[in-house]
Design an enzyme around this catalytic site. Structure first.
Site, short mmCIF file in Angstrom:
data_model
loop_
_atom_site.label_atom_id
_atom_site.label_comp_id
_atom_site.label_asym_id
_atom_site.label_seq_id
_atom_site.Cartn_x
_atom_site.Cartn_y
_atom_site.Cartn_z
N LYS A 11 0.84 -1.20 0.00
CA LYS A 11 0.00 0.00 0.00
C LYS A 11 0.88 1.26 0.00
CE LYS A 11 -3.88 -2.40 2.23
NZ LYS A 11 -4.77 -2.47 3.42
N TYR A 51 -12.04 -2.76 -3.80
CA TYR A 51 -12.66 -2.91 -2.48
C TYR A 51 -14.19 -2.89 -2.54
CZ TYR A 51 -8.23 -2.56 0.16
OH TYR A 51 -6.99 -2.80 0.71
N PHE A 59 -15.60 3.08 7.18
CA PHE A 59 -14.20 3.41 6.89
C PHE A 59 -13.90 3.43 5.39
CE2 PHE A 59 -14.46 -1.19 7.71
CZ PHE A 59 -13.87 -1.71 6.58
N ARG A 87 -1.69 -14.71 3.37
CA ARG A 87 -2.41 -13.99 4.44
C ARG A 87 -1.71 -14.19 5.79
NH1 ARG A 87 -7.02 -10.57 3.59
NH2 ARG A 87 -7.96 -11.43 5.48
N THR A 93 -5.71 -8.19 9.97
CA THR A 93 -6.10 -6.87 9.45
C THR A 93 -5.64 -5.77 10.40
OG1 THR A 93 -8.00 -7.90 8.39
CG2 THR A 93 -8.07 -5.50 8.65
N ARG A 104 2.77 -7.30 8.95
CA ARG A 104 2.11 -6.25 9.72
C ARG A 104 2.58 -6.25 11.17
NH1 ARG A 104 -3.75 -7.62 7.06
NH2 ARG A 104 -3.69 -6.21 5.28
N ASN A 114 -2.00 -0.25 7.32
CA ASN A 114 -1.46 -1.60 7.55
C ASN A 114 -0.59 -2.13 6.40
OD1 ASN A 114 -3.51 -2.27 5.80
ND2 ASN A 114 -4.64 -3.55 7.25
N HIS A 117 -1.69 -5.63 1.30
CA HIS A 117 -2.95 -6.32 1.00
C HIS A 117 -2.64 -7.72 0.48
CE1 HIS A 117 -6.81 -7.32 -0.89
NE2 HIS A 117 -6.07 -7.76 -1.90
N GLU A 128 -8.95 -10.21 -8.46
CA GLU A 128 -8.01 -9.10 -8.23
C GLU A 128 -6.87 -9.14 -9.26
OE1 GLU A 128 -7.02 -9.61 -4.07
OE2 GLU A 128 -9.00 -8.90 -3.43
#
Ligand code: DAT
Ligand code: MG
Length: 150
Positions: A11, A51, A59, A87, A93, A104, A114, A117, A128
């Site tokens: 990100k 998203y 949010f 993941r 998250t 993270r 964070n 993704h 995606e």
């Protein structure tokens, strides 16, 4: 499957904080194969598609603004159990709930910053990958594969 693919994205905060190399290294060292990579400053429209499932969450506007605030590194990684293990490598998250040793858990603190993704299922990964790489991924042989997989 050994050919499973996941969409991993660094990100804007991860890019600005110069964590690109460290994050890529983790996937390389684990044994995953990089099959697509680009730096892209995405539009709000594109990010709203990415998203789409979260549209309506309180949010959501802040998330889109953050994701459009700078370039992201879009990647596709391939290998055994890439989606689920990807993941696990990212962490939870909420970074405060991410184990030390995860990306993270080692590099960030706030849910809204964070840094990375990862696709949450094989189906989302396929969606995606098509959204971020309409041109397709790159086909090549990795000579390490026989040393990583039986
Ligand atoms: P993940 O990125 O772990 O797949 P998600 O898909 O549920 O999580 O949400 C996408 C991003 O939105 C997430 O990385 C951070 C942000 N987010 C999720 N839940 C949030 C919340 N309750 N408050 C603030 N930001 C949130
Ligand atoms: Mg998600």
């Amino acid at each position: 499957s050994v050919h499973e693919r996941t969409y991993i994205m660094i990100k804007p905060d991860g890019v600005q904080r110069s964590l690109v190399g460290k994050i890529i290294t983790r996937f390389e060292e684990r044994g995953y194969k990089l099959v697509a990579l680009k730096l892209v400053h995405a539009t709000q429209e594109h990010l709203e598609k990415h998203y789409a499932d979260l549209k309506g969450k309180p949010f959501f506007p802040g998330l889109i603004k953050y994701m459009a605030s700078g370039p992201v590194v879009a990647m596709v990684w391939q290998g055994l159990d890439a989606v689920k293990t990807g993941r696990v490598m990212l962490g939870a998250t909420n970074p405060l709930q991410s184990p030390v040793g995860s990306i993270r858990g080692d590099f960030c603190l706030a849910m809204g910053r964070n840094i990375c993704h990862g696709s949450d299922s094989v189906e989302s990964a396929e969606k995606e990958i098509k959204l971020w790489f309409p041109e397709g991924v790159v086909q090549y042989t990795s000579t390490m594969e026989t040393w990583i997989f039986e």
